[in-house]
Design an enzyme around this catalytic site. Structure first.
Site, PDB file in Angstrom:
ATOM      1  N   ASP A  76      -3.241  12.790   1.144  1.00  0.00           N
ATOM      2  CA  ASP A  76      -4.206  13.893   1.106  1.00  0.00           C
ATOM      3  C   ASP A  76      -3.926  14.903   2.212  1.00  0.00           C
ATOM      4  OD1 ASP A  76      -4.949  12.169   3.112  1.00  0.00           O
ATOM      5  OD2 ASP A  76      -6.996  11.863   2.415  1.00  0.00           O
ATOM      6  N   ASP A 122      -2.101  -1.166   5.673  1.00  0.00           N
ATOM      7  CA  ASP A 122      -2.527  -0.614   6.959  1.00  0.00           C
ATOM      8  C   ASP A 122      -4.036  -0.415   7.072  1.00  0.00           C
ATOM      9  OD1 ASP A 122      -3.252   2.627   6.717  1.00  0.00           O
ATOM     10  OD2 ASP A 122      -2.094   1.814   5.067  1.00  0.00           O
ATOM     11  N   ASP A 171      -0.227   5.076   1.197  1.00  0.00           N
ATOM     12  CA  ASP A 171      -0.474   5.945   2.345  1.00  0.00           C
ATOM     13  C   ASP A 171      -0.343   5.172   3.651  1.00  0.00           C
ATOM     14  OD1 ASP A 171      -1.024   8.208   0.792  1.00  0.00           O
ATOM     15  OD2 ASP A 171      -3.137   7.678   0.596  1.00  0.00           O
ATOM     16  N   ASP A 223       0.869  -1.165   0.000  1.00  0.00           N
ATOM     17  CA  ASP A 223       0.000   0.000   0.000  1.00  0.00           C
ATOM     18  C   ASP A 223       0.918   1.231   0.000  1.00  0.00           C
ATOM     19  OD1 ASP A 223      -2.340   1.644   0.378  1.00  0.00           O
ATOM     20  OD2 ASP A 223      -1.846   1.728   2.505  1.00  0.00           O
TER      21      ASP A 223
END
Length: 244
Positions: free
Chosen positions: A24, A185, A15, A13
Site C-alpha cells: 500500500d 512479519d 508485505d 506472507d
C-alpha cells in the site's frame, strides 16, 4: 526419505516478507505530484479496514490519471527482500520436495505482478489473497477474500483458516506435509503460527510485530512450533536447504 506424497510446505506472507515494503505504501508513491492521499482515506488504513482503504486509494489514483497498467508495472518494480527471490527459486527447483503458498492481506493482482517480474511464479502452488479486477472503464477494484470472526487477523482474510484449508485439500489429494515452514512479519501471521505443531517452524522477521507478539505469549500459550527469527531471505533459504 520423502515420497511423492510426502512433502514440506513453505508458507510466505507478502508485505514486508517477500517484498521489502508494504504494497500500500509503495502504490501511494504513484500519486501525481501535489496530490496527497486525503487523510480520510488513510483513516481507513489506521482502522485496519484495508480493502476499504485500497478501494478509495484506487479511485483516487484513477481520478488522477493513473491506469491499472501503471499500477501493475509499478508493482513489478517493488524490491524483494534480500534473498527471497533465491529462496523461491530454490523451492521451484525442488518442487518434488516442497510445495509453496503465499497467504497475504494484499491482493492477487499485486502478488502475481511481482512474481512474474522476478520469474518465480512457477515456484508458488497457491496464492490466498484478496481479490482484484479491472472493470470496463479501466478502473482497478479490490475486495475481501472472505469475511470471518478471527480476533487476530483483519476482517478481510483469516490466514490461519486458509492455511488449514489448504493442508486439508492437499491431504484429500494424497499429499501429506511432514513439516510446515511459515515465514512472516505481522500480527496477522500469529494466527496461522498458533495452529502449527511441534515438527513445524515459524520464522518471524526481526524488528517487526510478529516476533513481538510471540515474545508476549505466556508459557501456557506459547507456540508449539520451533521459532527461528530471520532478518534477510538468505536465512530463510538456509533453513529450507537444511531440510533436504
Amino acid at each position: 526419505m520423502a515420497t511423492n506424497s510426502d512433502k514440506i510446505l513453505a508458507v510466505f506472507d507478502f508485505d514486508d516478507t517477500l517484498i521489502d515494503c508494504d504494497s500500500d505504501a509503495w502504490i501511494v508513491k504513484l500519486c501525481p505530484g501535489g496530490h496527497d492521499v486525503p487523510d480520510w482515506i488513510w483513516e481507513k488504513h489506521r482502522e485496519r479496514r484495508y480493502m476499504e482503504f485500497f478501494e478509495h486509494l484506487l479511485q483516487f489514483l484513477h481520478d488522477n490519471g493513473v491506469t491499472p497498467m501503471d499500477i501493475l508495472d509499478f508493482m513489478a518494480s517493488v524490491p524483494y527482500t534480500e534473498g527471497m527471490e533465491a529462496a523461491l527459486k530454490f523451492i521451484g527447483k525442488n518442487s518434488d520436495k516442497f510445495d509453496c503458498m503465499i497467504v497475504s492481506g494484499a491482493n492477487v493482482m499485486f502478488i502475481e505482478a511481482t512474481l512474474k517480474a522476478h520469474n518465480v511464479e512457477h515456484a508458488v502452488n497457491k496464492i490466498y489473497s484478496n481479490h482484484g479486477r479491472v472493470d470496463d472503464e479501466g478502473r482497478m477494484h479490490v475486495w475481501a477474500y472472505h469475511k470471518h470472526q478471527c480476533t487476530i487477523c483483519t476482517v478481510d482474510i483469516c490466514k490461519g483458516a486458509l492455511l488449514s484449508e489448504y493442508v486439508k485439500e492437499q491431504a484429500q489429494k494424497g499429499v501429506t506435509y511432514t513439516k510446515v515452514v511459515y515465514v512472516g512479519d505481522g500480527v496477522n501471521d500469529l494466527c496461522p503460527s498458533k495452529g502449527l505443531g511441534p515438527f513445524d517452524v515459524v520464522m518471524p522477521r526481526k524488528g517487526y510485530k510478529l516476533i513481538e507478539k510471540i515474545e508476549e505469549l505466556t508459557p501456557e500459550n506459547k507456540l508449539k512450533a520451533d521459532v527461528i527469527p530471520w532478518e534477510q531471505g538468505s536465512e530463510v533459504l538456509a533453513i529450507l536447504e537444511g531440510l533436504l
